[in-house]
Design an enzyme around this catalytic site. Structure first.
Site, short mmCIF file in Angstrom:
data_model
loop_
_atom_site.label_atom_id
_atom_site.label_comp_id
_atom_site.label_asym_id
_atom_site.label_seq_id
_atom_site.Cartn_x
_atom_site.Cartn_y
_atom_site.Cartn_z
N ASN A 1 24.72 -43.52 38.55
CA ASN A 1 26.06 -43.41 38.09
C ASN A 1 26.83 -44.12 38.43
O ASN A 1 27.41 -44.42 39.71
CB ASN A 1 26.48 -41.77 38.61
CG ASN A 1 27.84 -41.40 38.29
OD1 ASN A 1 28.57 -42.03 37.84
ND2 ASN A 1 28.08 -40.05 38.66
N HIS B 1 28.16 -39.66 29.63
CA HIS B 1 28.48 -40.36 31.08
C HIS B 1 27.17 -40.19 32.01
O HIS B 1 26.36 -39.10 31.67
CB HIS B 1 29.59 -39.67 31.78
CG HIS B 1 29.68 -39.96 33.50
ND1 HIS B 1 29.30 -41.14 33.69
CD2 HIS B 1 29.61 -38.99 34.32
CE1 HIS B 1 29.54 -41.24 35.23
NE2 HIS B 1 29.67 -39.99 35.65
N CYS C 1 35.37 -40.75 36.49
CA CYS C 1 34.17 -41.34 35.50
C CYS C 1 34.59 -40.98 34.18
O CYS C 1 33.89 -41.67 33.27
CB CYS C 1 32.83 -40.58 35.90
SG CYS C 1 32.42 -40.52 37.58
O1 UT7 Z 1 30.35 -38.53 37.96
C1 UT7 Z 1 30.59 -37.45 38.43
C2 UT7 Z 1 29.88 -37.28 39.80
N1 UT7 Z 1 29.20 -36.51 40.35
C3 UT7 Z 1 27.86 -35.86 39.76
O2 UT7 Z 1 27.72 -36.03 38.55
C4 UT7 Z 1 27.10 -34.83 40.62
C5 UT7 Z 1 26.65 -33.60 39.71
N2 UT7 Z 1 25.60 -33.20 40.51
C6 UT7 Z 1 24.61 -33.32 40.38
O3 UT7 Z 1 24.01 -34.22 39.83
C7 UT7 Z 1 23.76 -32.59 41.47
O4 UT7 Z 1 24.16 -31.20 41.81
C8 UT7 Z 1 22.79 -33.28 42.65
C9 UT7 Z 1 21.99 -34.35 42.00
C10 UT7 Z 1 24.05 -33.97 43.41
C11 UT7 Z 1 22.14 -32.23 43.32
O5 UT7 Z 1 21.18 -31.68 42.96
P1 UT7 Z 1 21.20 -29.84 42.85
O6 UT7 Z 1 20.05 -29.56 42.02
O7 UT7 Z 1 22.41 -29.56 42.46
O8 UT7 Z 1 20.74 -29.73 44.27
P2 UT7 Z 1 21.63 -28.86 45.56
O9 UT7 Z 1 22.71 -29.61 46.07
O10 UT7 Z 1 21.68 -27.63 45.06
O11 UT7 Z 1 20.66 -29.21 46.86
C12 UT7 Z 1 19.06 -28.43 46.67
C13 UT7 Z 1 18.58 -28.91 47.95
C14 UT7 Z 1 19.38 -28.70 49.34
O12 UT7 Z 1 18.26 -28.18 50.13
P3 UT7 Z 1 18.42 -26.53 50.42
O13 UT7 Z 1 19.74 -26.20 51.18
O14 UT7 Z 1 17.86 -25.93 49.45
O15 UT7 Z 1 17.31 -26.60 51.53
C15 UT7 Z 1 19.84 -29.82 49.82
O16 UT7 Z 1 19.97 -29.98 50.99
O17 UT7 Z 1 18.05 -30.32 47.65
C16 UT7 Z 1 18.52 -30.73 49.20
N3 UT7 Z 1 19.02 -32.19 48.84
C17 UT7 Z 1 18.14 -33.13 48.93
N4 UT7 Z 1 16.93 -33.49 49.31
C18 UT7 Z 1 16.34 -34.28 49.22
C19 UT7 Z 1 20.20 -32.66 48.48
N5 UT7 Z 1 20.24 -34.06 48.37
C20 UT7 Z 1 19.18 -34.37 48.63
C21 UT7 Z 1 18.39 -35.72 48.57
N6 UT7 Z 1 16.98 -35.63 48.93
N7 UT7 Z 1 18.96 -37.02 48.12
#
Ligand code: UT7
Length: 332
Positions: A286, A256, A116
């Site tokens: 994104n 970004h 990115c």
């Molecule tokens: O351009 C570079 C590309 N990448 C990025 O920019 C990614 C950067 N990271 C992020 O934007 C965030 O980490 C995410 C949006 C991907 C995830 O958000 P988060 O607040 O870091 O959530 P998490 O991964 O810590 O997950 C929290 C919970 C988990 O459940 P448990 O284990 O707490 O029960 C996940 O399984 O949310 C769950 N989860 C979802 N729930 C509903 C993960 N994805 C989803 C979803 N819908 N799509």
């Protein structure tokens, strides 16, 4: 090669495919909710390329719009750089495909792989070639059709990304304008946190890799998130320092477009009020290397940038990489 010119953006253009995928559409595909996606990312919709559209097709339309905006002819281009993580093929480069599409017969062409951060990496490379006098007109493009390498069963990734392209013509501008400071960086130790594991020379394509979904994007979202929070502010500050501009002199911050929480954190760290920050991720998600030029293009169309403004671009992404550039806007 002893000549020194000022380098800047002469024209800009962008394109997103027609099809829109909403959070409600995604609710029917994976275990997620509109509320979760908005709260954790800020994204509401994203655009998805048609089955017959590849990255070079999106890039070509953005390129034609940028050339028109710059009033530069394709045959006057010296170089085309395409920043992408979703090229049409491993080779030839997507830049060569665009070169043929727009008939830029005198242009050299190559792809740049920095995830990115690719558009700002490309801007840095192109700028130096203009500054040195080596080239006069360089087309840089950030373009992605990430939907083609998306696992539509993986809620960790498929809710985040969208397709699109943004392009800019880089050339000579008035002294004191254009690109003033840069900061590029990489931390390869985090490479595994955002990758497409199979299809290259490490794990060549096989029936097994396809069955194991290894040709799709794999991401440890949380680790990338922590990295982004750390580097966005640091990279922006380093580029501002190189440009000899303080954060309170920034007129427009174009980060970004990955996650509204990452953007808010970077703005806070730089002490910028949100009216100086471009945010359009609610519409496009994104779009990786395309996100900064699309955001810049929209900000310009909305009259948010005028000649003389200090504009800061900051990205992070696969590699892991980061890139920031500060420009004094030169377009009327
Ligand atoms: O351009 C570079 C590309 N990448 C990025 O920019 C990614 C950067 N990271 C992020 O934007 C965030 O980490 C995410 C949006 C991907 C995830 O958000 P988060 O607040 O870091 O959530 P998490 O991964 O810590 O997950 C929290 C919970 C988990 O459940 P448990 O284990 O707490 O029960 C996940 O399984 O949310 C769950 N989860 C979802 N729930 C509903 C993960 N994805 C989803 C979803 N819908 N799509």
């Amino acid at each position: 090669m002893s000549k020194i010119y000022a380098a800047g953006i002469l024209g800009i253009g962008c394109y997103v495919p027609e099809k829109i995928l909403t959070n409600h559409d995604l609710e029917k595909m994976v275990d997620t909710s509109n509320e979760w996606i908005i709260e954790r990312t800020g994204i509401k919709t994203r655009h998805i390329a048609a089955p017959e559209q590849a990255t070079s097709d999106l890039a070509t339309i953005a390129a034609q719009r940028a050339l028109q905006s710059a009033n530069v002819k394709a045959e006057d281009l010296d170089l085309i750089i395409v920043a992408t993580a979703s090229p049409d093929m491993a080779f030839p480069s997507t830049a060569c495909l665009v070169q043929e599409n727009i008939k830029a017969t005198k242009a050299a062409a190559f792809d740049l792989s920095a995830g990115c951060s690719g558009f700002v990496y490309s801007l840095t490379v192109a700028s130096q070639m203009i500054v040195s006098g080596l080239y006069k007109n360089i087309l840089i493009i950030g373009a992605e059709a990430l939907s083609k390498i998306m696992n539509w069963k993986d809620r960790n990734t498929c809710i985040l990304f969208g397709d699109g392209a943004g392009a800019a013509v880089i050339g000579r501008v008035e002294d004191g304008y254009g690109t003033l400071g840069f900061n590029l960086g990489a931390d390869g130790s985090g490479g595994h946190t955002l990758c497409q594991p199979a299809g290259g020379s490490r794990i060549p394509a096989s029936l097994e890799t396809v069955e194991k979904d290894m040709h799709y994007i794999h991401m440890s979202g949380n680790e990338v998130f922590k990295f982004a929070i750390k580097v966005m502010g640091e990279a922006a500050n380093a580029a501002l320092q190189a440009a000899n501009i303080s954060a309170n002199e920034v007129d427009l911050f174009v980060p970004h477009q990955a996650n509204i929480r990452i953007i808010n954190s970077a703005a806070k760290r730089l002490g910028l009020s949100m009216d100086k920050v471009v945010v359009n991720l609610e519409k496009y998600g994104n779009t990786s290397a395309a996100s900064i030029p699309i955001a810049l293009c929209e900000a310009l169309e909305q009259g948010r940038i005028k000649k003389g403004d200090n504009v800061a671009l900051v990205g992070f992404g696969a590699g892991l990489t980061w890139a920031a550039c500060v420009l004094k806007w030169s377009m009327e």
